[in-house]
Scaffold this active site. Structure first.
Site, PDB file in Angstrom:
ATOM      1  N   GLN A   1      -5.730 -25.957   5.038  1.00 42.82           N
ATOM      2  CA  GLN A   1      -6.145 -25.230   6.237  1.00 42.82           C
ATOM      3  C   GLN A   1      -5.139 -25.465   7.347  1.00 42.82           C
ATOM      4  O   GLN A   1      -4.806 -26.614   7.659  1.00 42.82           O
ATOM      5  CB  GLN A   1      -7.513 -25.714   6.716  1.00 42.82           C
ATOM      6  CG  GLN A   1      -8.674 -25.237   5.859  1.00 42.82           C
ATOM      7  CD  GLN A   1     -10.021 -25.519   6.534  1.00 42.82           C
ATOM      8  OE1 GLN A   1     -10.195 -26.565   7.156  1.00 42.82           O
ATOM      9  NE2 GLN A   1     -10.949 -24.595   6.399  1.00 42.82           N
TER      10      GLN A   1
ATOM     11  N   HIS B   1     -15.349 -20.910  13.948  1.00 44.74           N
ATOM     12  CA  HIS B   1     -15.970 -21.963  14.758  1.00 44.74           C
ATOM     13  C   HIS B   1     -15.403 -22.126  16.156  1.00 44.74           C
ATOM     14  O   HIS B   1     -15.372 -23.230  16.691  1.00 44.74           O
ATOM     15  CB  HIS B   1     -15.882 -23.310  14.005  1.00 44.74           C
ATOM     16  CG  HIS B   1     -16.619 -23.284  12.705  1.00 44.74           C
ATOM     17  ND1 HIS B   1     -16.051 -23.692  11.534  1.00 44.74           N
ATOM     18  CD2 HIS B   1     -17.859 -22.867  12.390  1.00 44.74           C
ATOM     19  CE1 HIS B   1     -16.919 -23.542  10.538  1.00 44.74           C
ATOM     20  NE2 HIS B   1     -18.017 -23.024  11.041  1.00 44.74           N
TER      21      HIS B   1
ATOM     22  N   TYR C   1     -12.382 -22.099  17.216  1.00 41.44           N
ATOM     23  CA  TYR C   1     -11.092 -22.791  17.362  1.00 41.44           C
ATOM     24  C   TYR C   1     -10.045 -21.826  17.936  1.00 41.44           C
ATOM     25  O   TYR C   1     -10.337 -20.665  18.216  1.00 41.44           O
ATOM     26  CB  TYR C   1     -10.666 -23.396  16.020  1.00 41.44           C
ATOM     27  CG  TYR C   1     -11.647 -24.459  15.538  1.00 41.44           C
ATOM     28  CD1 TYR C   1     -11.994 -25.523  16.376  1.00 41.44           C
ATOM     29  CD2 TYR C   1     -12.258 -24.376  14.299  1.00 41.44           C
ATOM     30  CE1 TYR C   1     -12.926 -26.474  15.967  1.00 41.44           C
ATOM     31  CE2 TYR C   1     -13.185 -25.326  13.877  1.00 41.44           C
ATOM     32  CZ  TYR C   1     -13.516 -26.373  14.719  1.00 41.44           C
ATOM     33  OH  TYR C   1     -14.437 -27.310  14.333  1.00 41.44           O
TER      34      TYR C   1
ATOM     35  N   ARG D   1      -9.997 -17.969   7.678  1.00 38.89           N
ATOM     36  CA  ARG D   1     -11.410 -18.346   7.752  1.00 38.89           C
ATOM     37  C   ARG D   1     -11.931 -17.934   9.120  1.00 38.89           C
ATOM     38  O   ARG D   1     -11.300 -18.210  10.139  1.00 38.89           O
ATOM     39  CB  ARG D   1     -11.598 -19.847   7.559  1.00 38.89           C
ATOM     40  CG  ARG D   1     -13.067 -20.181   7.369  1.00 38.89           C
ATOM     41  CD  ARG D   1     -13.303 -21.630   7.022  1.00 38.89           C
ATOM     42  NE  ARG D   1     -14.515 -21.748   6.197  1.00 38.89           N
ATOM     43  CZ  ARG D   1     -15.270 -22.836   6.164  1.00 38.89           C
ATOM     44  NH1 ARG D   1     -14.948 -23.903   6.851  1.00 38.89           N
ATOM     45  NH2 ARG D   1     -16.347 -22.869   5.416  1.00 38.89           N
TER      46      ARG D   1
END
Lengths: 653, 250
Positions: free
Chosen positions: A104, A174, A176, A224
């Protein structure tokens, strides 16, 4: 292998030229195992357990692409070539067991949870908009800094490919950094990176383009993203879907999750607790799959192969994230493939030792399977065969006793487990009665099955005393007799109904209309009772001896329970020490001011004070055998410590 | 010896008082209420006399609405033995309070009545004196020291020129000044016990007292805000301004 039961789950899928053997993915998740920014042996061993157990795709925990991306004290850094060796060892290990492995690429922007030195961070984001959960106020990134970070993504990806990693996932989920650029509530820029949807997308487009430029066609590049961030100030489904339609032309896959790190309610979805429906995001990923031409992955409380198969069968996703299922049972894929469904140790979504450990800066584990995260000590499959076989009596069939029994029997010892009642499980049988915690009962089911597999003799309805030990003449006795509710001393001047939490859970008492719960323990029992009683029409005041309800709980579990209590109008009163009660008033002391607080018009006082061991058997039989005391019989704690005690003691017999 | 202590429910002394928008009164809605600090000193003094073995019973009495029971319970938690609430929703002036207390004095026959010298809401400082007159008892106001000996109360009073010491024959009325004592905090055990102590509720009618009010509040206003000062250049300028602008010197 018999894979007939799950034709979809065990069909391979090729992405960017690499074939993933099945549709089971372990998503990127922090483990707190690496401790100096580089991949270490503990983390390789951790992922090896998953690869060995049959996971098709392993996504590694986040790798920071820039020095400003240190969002926790344990984050992996992919910012210099020194990291390559670790990723290479990881790739080799996963490949050796036929798993595909992605990394990631990560920048948290303003989502900085903690720093290594404990000092407040200098955080950067699209704009200077305050972050709610960690109370961070970021600086606005300059265009130069944006370019530097984009380049950081590219050079990190290049290092991954050089190390033999099969692909990368750009973390835009999320809340980020990439999400902060996408989100009009966070991105207030007026330059080329903000102001309209097209500009807000520019950061991610540049990142993807540069990552593509830096890597070959055989290197998978995916994204993602939270399909929805589950907060009014977060990204909504229509935003993310529209963005992904544009971005997907340059991507190999999209990995769907939900929630945001930025707020309490949004963060619950980072690791949704057991009250969340299984596969609850499959309808979102289905929408993505229908509108995009690339493979779509999904995660979110998919803890059994049967559920995963359904998601695939209904064409809701192409790959299924089963992260906690694999934390709890790394061999789940192998067991599912072999049709050994009953042997799968299903995750119960308690969040205690996986994400719960992360938030406390501790290495990942699992309350049901403490071997997880401790692979360097306990290996990948059971205790080694014992050289001296012993006769072992285990007294008490709760989590500690069951775990000890299965490990000891697995090592070849002759093990008999004695349970005083007719039912194995111990306190789990009471804990699962708490509203919303029914799944906790899975702990007993799973451990009981492990005992069956290991060949433990189980004797029920038998309370062990000295004479029985004398007759049996064991080499070792392991006492795991648990504990009973602890009742504190307090002034009681009147006729108020005073009961303990177990009495309510066991339906031994009928509480009155107005209830005060004196919750010293600050765990889920007091909160669960509050929910249960308020739901049944009682007026409930939850007086906690802590700064908030559920102080000891993992934060996502706590947030989700506090939301429920709020909706039920339960009054939560923090800083409360029980002093006494009379006919209709409970007297508390405020633990900060020392002042008296009177809670009036009360019918029932419920004590939620945890447990205390009561057995004296260990002293009585100390001359008869080698005696060990474990679990709550040693000291009343949680199921996590009980199971771990069982593992440790039985492993070392 | 029985001691009667009168206590009043007032706005808590920590609360900054706000005036109602229609200027009819101070705002009491959602305002923290408490025991008048001078009354608390009176309760403390009575309890100390009981602890010394001088008094045998401490009775606290309050006049007001039902909520005044809270202040009686506070006094009971501090150590008083029983409470009496004369319950009324009416506004009562100092004379009505004195008459009601006189009725209680007739019933209870205390040898000492201790009151606060004034309440921090109306600031009249009259009730103790009026009660003494109605009851025909000697009085010592603004007490900073109280001793009971040989059927007499020896009271040190704070007066403008210093300290004055009086001897009073019992029964007598004493009102408390700030320096008489420092009241204790109610402990949790005593708060719990207080709830089980007797608390009688009476009415003005039952005591045969007519609450005719001789005072009428016309208007309540907050104090005007202090104006900012100025710096003067010289003594001469100061004197000129005091004469011509402030008009405080001739």
């Amino acid at each position: 292998m018999n894979q007939a039961q799950f034709p979809n789950l065990f069909s391979p899928l090729t992405i960017a030229g690499k074939t993933i053997r099945n549709r089971i993915m372990s998503t990127g998740h922090d483990t707190t195992l690496p401790d100096d920014g580089y991949i270490n042996d503990a983390y390789i061993a951790y992922q090896e357990a998953r690869a060995l157990g049959g996971a098709g795709l392993i996504v590694l925990q986040v790798s920071a692409v820039h020095d400003s991306a240190r969002y926790s004290s344990h984050v992996l850094m992919a910012t210099d070539d020194g990291c390559i060796e670790g990723y290479r060892k990881m790739a080799d290990t996963c490949h050796q067991h036929d798993a595909v492995v992605y990394a990631q690429l990560f920048h948290p922007g303003r989502e900085i949870m903690e720093t290594a030195d404990g000092l407040a961070p200098v955080a950067y984001s699209a704009s200077a908009i305050h972050q709610e959960r960690f109370h961070v106020m970021p600086r606005t990134m300059s265009v130069d800094m944006i370019s530097e970070i984009v380049a950081g993504y590219a050079s990190a990806a290049k290092r991954m490919e050089a190390a033999g990693i099969d692909g990368v996932e750009i973390v835009a989920s999320h809340g980020y950094l990439p999400s902060q650029f996408l989100n009009p509530c966070v991105n207030k820029r007026t330059d080329q990176y903000g102001g309209c949807d097209e500009n807000r997308l520019r950061f991610l487009q540049e990142v993807i383009a540069e990552v593509r430029n830096a890597t070959s066609d055989h290197f998978a590049v995916g994204l993602r993203i939270s399909s929805r961030e589950m907060d009014e100030h977060g990204l909504q489904l229509e935003n993310t879907l529209a963005a992904c339609k544009v971005l997907s032309v340059d991507l190999d896959f999209i990995n769907i999750i939900a929630g945001t790190s930025a707020t309490l309610v949004g963060a619950v979805h980072i690791v949704p607790p057991m009250t969340t429906d299984n596969a609850y995001l499959a309808s979102d990923s289905k929408l993505y799959k229908e509108q995009l031409d690339i493979p779509v992955f999904v995660a979110g409380r998919i803890n059994q192969p049967q559920e995963a198969e359904q998601v695939l069968l209904k064409k809701e996703a192409d790959i299924v994230g089963m992260t906690r299922a694999l934390i709890c049972d790394p061999n789940m894929p192998e067991k599912a493939a072999a049709g050994r469904f009953d042997d799968i140790r299903a995750c119960i979504g308690c969040n205690q030792a996986c994400i719960g450990h992360f938030h406390r800066g501790l290495p990942i584990s699992c309350i049901q399977h403490p071997e997880t995260g401790r692979e360097l000590i306990y290996g990948f499959g059971g205790a080694p065969k014992a050289t001296t076989l012993k006769k072992v009596m285990i007294i008490g069939g709760g989590p500690a006793g069951l775990k000890a029994a299965s490990i000891a029997a697995g090592a070849g010892h002759k093990v008999t487990l004695y349970e005083a009642s007719k039912q194995l499980g111990g306190q789990v049988n009471i804990a699962q009665k708490v509203i919303g915690r029914a799944e906790f009962g899975g702990l007993a089911t799973n451990l009981t099955r492990e005992c069956e597999i290991a060949g433990v003799d189980v004797v029920r309805n038998t309370k062990v005393d000295r004479s029985l030990v004398e007759r049996e003449q064991p080499d070792v006795v392991i006492i795991a007799t648990g504990a009973t509710p602890y009742i504190p001393e307090f002034e009681n001047y009147g006729e108020m109904q005073v009961v303990n939490n177990w009495q309510i859970l066991n339906e031994e008492v009928v509480p009155g209309a107005s209830v005060v719960i004196a919750d010293w323990k600050c765990d889920w029992v007091g909160m669960g009772l509050a929910q249960q009683l308020a739901g049944n029409g009682h007026k409930v005041r939850l007086a906690v001896n802590g700064v908030c309800a559920g102080e000891l709980l993992q934060s996502y579990v706590r947030t989700s329970m506090i939301a429920t209590l709020h909706r039920l109008e339960v009054e939560v009163i923090p800083y409360m020490r029980l002093f006494g009660c009379d006919d209709d008033t409970v007297y508390m002391q405020h633990t900060a001011s020392g002042d008296a607080v009177m809670l009036e018009e009360v019918d029932t006082l419920v004590l939620s004070y945890g447990q205390q061991p009561t057995s004296t058997l260990a002293e009585e039989i100390s001359d008869l055998a080698e005696v060990h005391t474990i679990g709550d019989a040693l000291a009343a704690r949680t199921a996590e410590e009980a199971v771990y005690d069982g593992l440790k003691v039985a492993w070392n017999l | 010896m029985k001691i009667l202590v009168a206590v009043k429910r007032v706005i808590d002394y920590n609360v900054k008082v706000r005036v109602k928008a229609d200027l009819t009164d101070v705002e009491l809605a959602n305002t923290k209420m408490g025991l008048n600090p001078f009354c608390e000193i009176a309760v403390e003094e009575a309890i100390r006399l009981k602890e010394k073995g001088v008094a045998t019973e401490v009775v606290v009495v309050s006049i007001g609405n039902k909520a005044s029971q809270e202040q009686l319970r506070t006094a009971l938690a501090l150590g008083a033995d029983r409470g009496i609430l004369i319950e009324t929703e009416q506004v009562v002036d100092s004379l009505s309070v004195a008459k009601l207390l006189q009725a209680v004095v007739l019933e209870e026959k205390p040898e000492l009545v201790i009151l606060g010298k004034q309440s921090i809401d109306s600031d009249n400082g009259q009730t103790g004196q009026m009660l003494a007159a109605l009851a025909g008892m000697p009085q010592a106001t603004f007490a900073s020291e109280l001793t009971i000996a040989d059927g007499q109360a020896i009271v040190v009073r704070e007066v403008d020129g210093g300290l004055q010491t009086l001897e009073l024959n019992l029964p007598a009325v004493v009102t408390t000044d700030l320096r008489l004592n420092e009241p204790r905090y109610a402990s949790l055990p005593n708060i719990m016990k207080a709830k089980r102590k007797p608390l009688d509720v009476k009415t003005p009618e039952a005591l045969g007292v007519d609450l005719k009010c001789y005072l009428k509040v016309i208007k309540v206003e907050p104090p005007t805000e202090r104006q900012s000062g100025i710096v003067v250049e010289s003594i001469g300028e100061l004197v000129t301004k005091l004469k011509n602008e402030a008009k405080v010197i001739g």
